[in-house]
Design a protein around this motif. Structure first.
Motif, mmCIF file in Angstrom:
data_model
loop_
_atom_site.group_PDB
_atom_site.id
_atom_site.type_symbol
_atom_site.label_atom_id
_atom_site.label_comp_id
_atom_site.label_asym_id
_atom_site.label_seq_id
_atom_site.Cartn_x
_atom_site.Cartn_y
_atom_site.Cartn_z
ATOM 1 N N ALA A 18 0.861 -1.180 0.000
ATOM 2 C CA ALA A 18 0.000 0.000 0.000
ATOM 3 C C ALA A 18 0.897 1.229 0.000
ATOM 4 C CB ALA A 18 -0.894 -0.004 1.233
ATOM 5 N N THR A 19 0.566 2.197 -0.853
ATOM 6 C CA THR A 19 1.355 3.422 -0.923
ATOM 7 C C THR A 19 0.459 4.586 -1.325
ATOM 8 O OG1 THR A 19 3.462 4.336 -1.695
ATOM 9 C CG2 THR A 19 2.074 3.276 -3.365
ATOM 10 N N ASN A 20 1.010 5.781 -1.309
ATOM 11 C CA ASN A 20 0.352 6.970 -1.813
ATOM 12 C C ASN A 20 1.299 7.574 -2.839
ATOM 13 O OD1 ASN A 20 -0.057 10.305 -1.018
ATOM 14 N ND2 ASN A 20 -1.757 9.097 -1.784
ATOM 15 N N ALA A 21 1.017 7.317 -4.099
ATOM 16 C CA ALA A 21 1.960 7.629 -5.180
ATOM 17 C C ALA A 21 1.913 9.095 -5.598
ATOM 18 C CB ALA A 21 1.696 6.714 -6.370
ATOM 19 N N ALA A 22 2.187 9.967 -4.648
ATOM 20 C CA ALA A 22 2.155 11.400 -4.936
ATOM 21 C C ALA A 22 3.366 12.123 -4.365
ATOM 22 C CB ALA A 22 0.870 12.007 -4.376
ATOM 23 N N PHE A 23 4.431 11.378 -4.056
ATOM 24 C CA PHE A 23 5.563 11.998 -3.386
ATOM 25 C C PHE A 23 6.880 11.644 -4.061
ATOM 26 C CE2 PHE A 23 2.137 11.896 -0.347
ATOM 27 C CZ PHE A 23 2.125 13.206 0.079
ATOM 28 N N PRO A 48 10.561 11.800 -5.026
ATOM 29 C CA PRO A 48 10.984 10.620 -5.771
ATOM 30 C C PRO A 48 10.698 9.293 -5.072
ATOM 31 C CG PRO A 48 12.855 11.434 -4.558
ATOM 32 C CD PRO A 48 11.684 12.349 -4.232
ATOM 33 N N TYR A 49 9.965 9.321 -3.943
ATOM 34 C CA TYR A 49 9.727 8.082 -3.210
ATOM 35 C C TYR A 49 8.710 7.180 -3.906
ATOM 36 C CZ TYR A 49 12.663 9.870 0.429
ATOM 37 O OH TYR A 49 13.755 10.355 1.111
ATOM 38 N N GLU A 50 7.586 7.740 -4.304
ATOM 39 C CA GLU A 50 6.594 6.986 -5.050
ATOM 40 C C GLU A 50 5.760 7.969 -5.857
ATOM 41 O OE1 GLU A 50 5.947 7.888 -1.089
ATOM 42 O OE2 GLU A 50 6.538 5.823 -1.402
ATOM 43 N N TYR A 51 5.673 7.692 -7.157
ATOM 44 C CA TYR A 51 4.946 8.577 -8.064
ATOM 45 C C TYR A 51 4.660 7.819 -9.345
ATOM 46 C CZ TYR A 51 9.544 9.281 -10.238
ATOM 47 O OH TYR A 51 10.763 9.088 -10.844
ATOM 48 N N TYR A 52 3.804 8.413 -10.153
ATOM 49 C CA TYR A 52 3.451 7.775 -11.424
ATOM 50 C C TYR A 52 4.369 8.238 -12.539
ATOM 51 C CZ TYR A 52 -0.890 5.658 -9.807
ATOM 52 O OH TYR A 52 -1.814 4.870 -9.169
ATOM 53 N N GLU A 53 4.780 7.285 -13.340
ATOM 54 C CA GLU A 53 5.438 7.527 -14.616
ATOM 55 C C GLU A 53 4.558 6.795 -15.622
ATOM 56 O OE1 GLU A 53 9.622 6.176 -15.449
ATOM 57 O OE2 GLU A 53 10.019 8.082 -14.429
ATOM 58 N N GLU A 83 2.517 3.528 -14.422
ATOM 59 C CA GLU A 83 3.302 2.715 -13.503
ATOM 60 C C GLU A 83 3.746 3.543 -12.292
ATOM 61 O OE1 GLU A 83 7.318 -0.078 -13.532
ATOM 62 O OE2 GLU A 83 6.815 1.106 -15.299
ATOM 63 N N ILE A 84 3.649 2.925 -11.103
ATOM 64 C CA ILE A 84 4.152 3.565 -9.888
ATOM 65 C C ILE A 84 5.641 3.235 -9.781
ATOM 66 C CG2 ILE A 84 4.036 3.670 -7.378
ATOM 67 C CD1 ILE A 84 1.045 2.933 -7.650
ATOM 68 N N VAL A 85 6.444 4.274 -9.702
ATOM 69 C CA VAL A 85 7.904 4.130 -9.642
ATOM 70 C C VAL A 85 8.425 4.936 -8.455
ATOM 71 C CG1 VAL A 85 8.102 3.774 -12.142
ATOM 72 C CG2 VAL A 85 8.308 6.086 -11.202
ATOM 73 N N GLY A 86 9.720 4.856 -8.227
ATOM 74 C CA GLY A 86 10.346 5.654 -7.196
ATOM 75 C C GLY A 86 11.173 4.806 -6.255
ATOM 76 N N ILE A 87 11.798 5.467 -5.303
ATOM 77 C CA ILE A 87 12.672 4.795 -4.345
ATOM 78 C C ILE A 87 11.924 3.681 -3.620
ATOM 79 C CG2 ILE A 87 13.974 5.096 -2.200
ATOM 80 C CD1 ILE A 87 14.582 8.004 -3.207
ATOM 81 N N ASP A 88 10.738 3.997 -3.081
ATOM 82 C CA ASP A 88 9.998 3.002 -2.308
ATOM 83 C C ASP A 88 9.536 1.836 -3.176
ATOM 84 O OD1 ASP A 88 10.420 4.520 -0.050
ATOM 85 O OD2 ASP A 88 8.359 5.251 0.099
ATOM 86 N N ALA A 89 9.112 2.123 -4.395
ATOM 87 C CA ALA A 89 8.669 1.048 -5.297
ATOM 88 C C ALA A 89 9.839 0.130 -5.660
ATOM 89 C CB ALA A 89 8.043 1.646 -6.556
#
Length: 188
Positions: A100-105, A107-112, A115-121
């Motif tokens: 579970a995440t909130n893909a709005a932050f 470089p931790y989690e965001y949409y490209e 797809e949800i990408v970022g450090i946490d993903a």
């Protein structure tokens, strides 16, 4: 903040930089607000998973994978040049772990794209690679993450989660996987 309804926003330094970069009417104050450690939240009923995640996190720290993942998203020298890739022939026979995440932050989690990408993903994918799981990422409101983990809708919450005494009453956390600086964003 941009509408003048609030005076400031306190947020992790890296997402703050991404927001300010896209909004030239905002700035980050020079002084830090706080330094926090981020960890993965896991149901109190799943001590076995907590232990497995802690073991895999220790290996990812030791072998430099966590540093590589972070360097792919943060820093001028390596940003974007060292993406995490799952090793070939990873055994995924243990099933699926839902994050579970909130893909709005960024470089931790965001949409490209979609797809949800970022450090946490990437970190969650590396954990799943070590532990033999397929990774499924569910995007939701930040305030819903702990409930999703508690209810079993998700196996773990990864979204710049700070360990607090209040949270520990309801949820367990892994060992910390990164340290983050909180900063204050204001209008110029």
């Amino acid at each position: 903040l941009k509408q003048g309804k609030i005076d400031c926003v306190i947020i992790d330094e890296q997402p703050a930089k991404a927001f300010v970069e896209k909004n030239d009417d905002l700035k980050i104050l020079d002084e830090e607000f706080a330094v926090e450690e981020y960890a993965i939240c896991i149901s109190k009923d799943n001590k076995d998973l907590t232990e497995k995640i802690n073991g895999a996190l220790a290996e990812l720290k030791e072998d430099g994978t966590l540093n590589q993942i972070t360097a792919n998203y943060i820093g001028d020298d390596t940003k974007g040049t060292c993406p995490y890739e799952s090793p070939e022939n990873v055994d995924r026979s243990n099933g699926t772990l839902t994050m579970a995440t909130n893909a709005a932050f960024e470089p931790y989690e965001y949409y490209e794209g979609n797809e949800i990408v970022g450090i946490d993903a990437d970190m969650a994918q590396a954990l799943c690679d070590k532990l033999g799981y397929e990774l499924k990422i569910e995007d939701m409101e930040f305030d819903s993450i702990i409930n999703a983990v508690q209810s079993g809708k998700a196996d773990m919450g990864v979204a710049g989660m700070t360990v607090t005494e209040e949270c520990l009453k309801n949820i367990d956390f892994s060992d910390p996987y990164t340290t983050a600086t909180q900063v204050i964003i204001v209008r110029k």
